[in-house]
Design an enzyme around this catalytic site. Structure first.
Site, mmCIF file in Angstrom:
data_model
loop_
_atom_site.group_PDB
_atom_site.id
_atom_site.type_symbol
_atom_site.label_atom_id
_atom_site.label_comp_id
_atom_site.label_asym_id
_atom_site.label_seq_id
_atom_site.Cartn_x
_atom_site.Cartn_y
_atom_site.Cartn_z
ATOM 1 N N LEU A 125 40.624 32.617 43.554
ATOM 2 C CA LEU A 125 40.436 33.278 42.261
ATOM 3 C C LEU A 125 39.351 32.560 41.447
ATOM 4 C CD1 LEU A 125 41.508 35.394 40.149
ATOM 5 C CD2 LEU A 125 43.129 33.655 39.398
ATOM 6 N N ILE A 157 38.857 25.657 45.952
ATOM 7 C CA ILE A 157 39.842 26.399 46.737
ATOM 8 C C ILE A 157 40.642 25.450 47.630
ATOM 9 C CG2 ILE A 157 40.199 28.274 48.409
ATOM 10 C CD1 ILE A 157 39.138 29.100 45.516
ATOM 11 N N GLU A 363 46.485 26.259 38.869
ATOM 12 C CA GLU A 363 47.382 27.408 38.660
ATOM 13 C C GLU A 363 47.642 27.637 37.178
ATOM 14 O OE1 GLU A 363 50.335 28.135 41.585
ATOM 15 O OE2 GLU A 363 49.197 27.053 43.114
HETATM 16 N N1 CAA Z 1 52.059 40.177 36.263
HETATM 17 C C1 CAA Z 1 51.514 41.412 36.329
HETATM 18 N N2 CAA Z 1 50.526 41.815 35.520
HETATM 19 C C2 CAA Z 1 50.052 40.908 34.624
HETATM 20 C C3 CAA Z 1 50.567 39.612 34.526
HETATM 21 C C4 CAA Z 1 51.617 39.259 35.382
HETATM 22 N N3 CAA Z 1 52.150 38.030 35.339
HETATM 23 N N4 CAA Z 1 49.890 38.947 33.550
HETATM 24 C C5 CAA Z 1 48.989 39.817 33.064
HETATM 25 N N5 CAA Z 1 49.087 40.984 33.719
HETATM 26 C C6 CAA Z 1 48.337 42.205 33.473
HETATM 27 C C7 CAA Z 1 48.495 42.662 32.044
HETATM 28 O O1 CAA Z 1 49.640 43.484 31.895
HETATM 29 C C8 CAA Z 1 47.221 43.435 31.796
HETATM 30 O O2 CAA Z 1 47.333 44.702 32.363
HETATM 31 P P1 CAA Z 1 47.073 46.059 31.481
HETATM 32 O O3 CAA Z 1 45.662 45.970 31.000
HETATM 33 O O4 CAA Z 1 47.333 47.165 32.427
HETATM 34 O O5 CAA Z 1 48.044 46.000 30.351
HETATM 35 C C9 CAA Z 1 46.206 42.681 32.624
HETATM 36 O O6 CAA Z 1 46.932 41.953 33.623
HETATM 37 C C10 CAA Z 1 45.359 41.736 31.817
HETATM 38 O O7 CAA Z 1 46.230 40.809 31.235
HETATM 39 P P2 CAA Z 1 45.857 39.990 29.933
HETATM 40 O O8 CAA Z 1 45.306 40.899 28.887
HETATM 41 O O9 CAA Z 1 47.028 39.176 29.595
HETATM 42 O O10 CAA Z 1 44.641 39.084 30.464
HETATM 43 P P3 CAA Z 1 43.890 37.929 29.736
HETATM 44 O O11 CAA Z 1 42.465 38.029 30.093
HETATM 45 O O12 CAA Z 1 44.251 37.867 28.286
HETATM 46 O O13 CAA Z 1 44.338 36.586 30.483
HETATM 47 C C11 CAA Z 1 45.583 34.751 31.236
HETATM 48 C C12 CAA Z 1 45.571 36.213 30.778
HETATM 49 C C13 CAA Z 1 47.040 34.370 31.115
HETATM 50 C C14 CAA Z 1 44.761 33.815 30.364
HETATM 51 C C15 CAA Z 1 45.086 34.735 32.681
HETATM 52 O O14 CAA Z 1 43.698 34.997 32.771
HETATM 53 C C16 CAA Z 1 45.395 33.466 33.424
HETATM 54 O O15 CAA Z 1 46.534 33.249 33.821
HETATM 55 N N6 CAA Z 1 44.384 32.587 33.608
HETATM 56 C C17 CAA Z 1 44.549 31.392 34.411
HETATM 57 C C18 CAA Z 1 44.170 31.655 35.829
HETATM 58 C C19 CAA Z 1 44.727 30.647 36.755
HETATM 59 O O16 CAA Z 1 45.902 30.309 36.701
HETATM 60 N N7 CAA Z 1 43.887 30.195 37.679
HETATM 61 C C20 CAA Z 1 44.355 29.304 38.698
HETATM 62 C C21 CAA Z 1 43.569 29.499 39.943
HETATM 63 S S1 CAA Z 1 44.511 29.489 41.364
HETATM 64 C C22 CAA Z 1 44.803 27.885 41.797
HETATM 65 O O17 CAA Z 1 44.660 26.964 41.049
HETATM 66 C C23 CAA Z 1 45.330 27.767 43.170
HETATM 67 C C24 CAA Z 1 45.166 26.454 43.851
HETATM 68 O O18 CAA Z 1 44.202 26.256 44.547
HETATM 69 C C25 CAA Z 1 46.233 25.439 43.794
#
Ligand code: CAA
Length: 379
Positions: A125, A157, A363
């Site tokens: 992601l 990643i 995450e």
């Molecule tokens: N389940 C299902 N749908 C979800 C959801 C969930 N948990 N959270 C949000 N959505 C949906 C919302 O309902 C919305 O849909 P609609 O437009 O249809 O209503 C859509 O997704 C957009 O949601 P938001 O408006 O809440 O989005 P946002 O831009 O405001 O951002 C955020 C939300 C919480 C900041 C999000 O971007 C986020 O979690 N960012 C962090 C990303 C992250 O964790 N990255 C880690 C990378 S992976 C990693 O680290 C793995 C590794 O290697 C160990």
């Protein structure tokens, strides 16, 4: 309300504890120092069924609950967080997403070998300019009819070079913003897909973290998970479960450092008594024990909600926020209790302190967890 683990949970905990002590501990310092991936250790974890813990036996998994997963993550992370992050990503971000949202063909082809531990998966992601702001994906997946043409770069990643199956989030229609993102299964060896150099990290140095480059990679349409435009929701929903895994990893790092500190405090003599007799040390141990217990309850609660089909996004973020902050505080104090010994590798706590930091970042940073929690609070 039931606060006791079942017989089965206790058996799983013992198996994970034995594995951590007998298999992970002997080489953990060397793997950290030389950034060596725990390949043989991961192979054995696959044989134990710990790489597809929550996947149904029908798809090669162990069919365990999320509480068991939390328990295993804690036990492995007490000793080796570089190994436990591989377990966490494979279980939560790859297997869970495929089982919940993949179609039957995708499950047979991709999930079964991942759940059986024959292959490792990666979740892609983050990008150079899209870390916390995950809606701003710059990687593109142009719809070419029977396939997508994927171009872009993914950063940091986990399992970057050791994975065979990569779930890649990419933008198909930028005008639709997050609703134009797709989750695509990319296989190692696809033309145009290359793995960049390994990152030289502060902590979890045994895990392999890489950038990935995609240049005109043709990904068949049948490799898309869910409907067109489902990729962002797929990523968010998958990360909810991932956060239970990382919360439990942070819990394990904290409890590993705490257990080493208790043992050291009982052995180390100063001013004619053991340092465990000094109130300054007793107060530190009391604070550590209290925070760790609270973190464990938050992890189990989030896992319990997931197991019972109840909403758990806020609970998972609370667990991750609190457990990761606990891991940082506890490991810093553990180094302090160990004094000069805490600053050298042989005593393990300096590594746990370095490993703790990433749990506040990946995450979703602590700030992202606060966003998720406060949205629920203010809803
Ligand atoms: N389940 C299902 N749908 C979800 C959801 C969930 N948990 N959270 C949000 N959505 C949906 C919302 O309902 C919305 O849909 P609609 O437009 O249809 O209503 C859509 O997704 C957009 O949601 P938001 O408006 O809440 O989005 P946002 O831009 O405001 O951002 C955020 C939300 C919480 C900041 C999000 O971007 C986020 O979690 N960012 C962090 C990303 C992250 O964790 N990255 C880690 C990378 S992976 C990693 O680290 C793995 C590794 O290697 C160990």
């Amino acid at each position: 309300m039931q606060f006791e683990l079942t017989e089965e949970h206790l058996m799983i905990r013992q198996a994970a504890r034995d594995f951590a002590h007998n298999v992970l501990k002997p080489g953990v310092i060397e793997r950290d120092e030389h950034q060596k991936f725990p390949a043989e250790e991961i192979r054995q974890l696959g044989e134990l069924g710990f790489l597809g813990m929550m996947v149904s036996p029908q798809y090669g998994g162990s069919g365990m609950d999320a509480i068991s997963y939390s328990i295993v993550m804690e036990e492995l992370s007490k000793v080796d967080a570089s190994t436990s992050v591989v377990v966490s990503v494979n279980n939560s971000l790859v297997c869970y997403g495929l089982e919940k949202y993949g179609n039957e063909e995708q499950k047979q082809k991709f999930l079964v070998p991942l759940a059986q531990g024959q292959k490792i998966g990666a979740f892609c992601l983050s990008e150079p300019e899209a870390g916390s702001d995950a809606t701003s994906q710059r990687t593109t997946a142009i719809d070419m009819g029977d396939h997508y043409l994927v171009n872009g770069t993914k950063n940091w990643i986990t399992n970057g070079s050791t994975a065979s199956t990569y779930i890649v989030m990419a933008q198909t229609d930028a005008s639709k913003k997050h609703k134009g993102i797709n989750a695509l299964i990319v296989e190692k060896g696809m033309e145009g897909f290359t793995v960049g150099a390994k990152e030289n990290k502060l902590g979890i140095r045994g895990s392999d973290t890489h950038s990935l480059m995609f240049t005109d990679v043709k990904v068949p349409k049948e490799n898309r998970i869910g409907e067109d435009g489902f990729g962002f929701k797929f990523a968010m929903a998958t990360l909810e479960g991932g956060r239970i895994g990382i919360a439990s990893q942070a819990l394990g790092i904290a409890s590993g450092a705490y257990e080493l500190s208790v043992q050291y405090a009982k052995e180390r003599k100063a001013f004619g008594k053991t340092i465990a007799d000094l109130q300054a040390i007793q107060f530190k141990l009391a604070d550590m024990a209290t925070e760790i217990e609270a973190a464990r309850l938050l992890c189990y609660r989030a896992a319990w909600l997931k197991d019972n089909g109840l909403p758990y996004a806020q609970a998972a973020s609370m667990a991750k926020l609190f457990a990761s902050e606990t891991a940082m505080r506890t490991t810093v104090e553990a180094v302090q209790i160990h004094g000069g010994y805490g600053f050298v590798k042989e005593y393990h706590v300096e590594r746990l302190m370095r490993d703790a930091k990433i749990t506040q970042i990946y995450e979703g940073t602590s700030e992202i967890q606060r966003i998720v929690i406060s949205r629920e609070v203010l809803r």
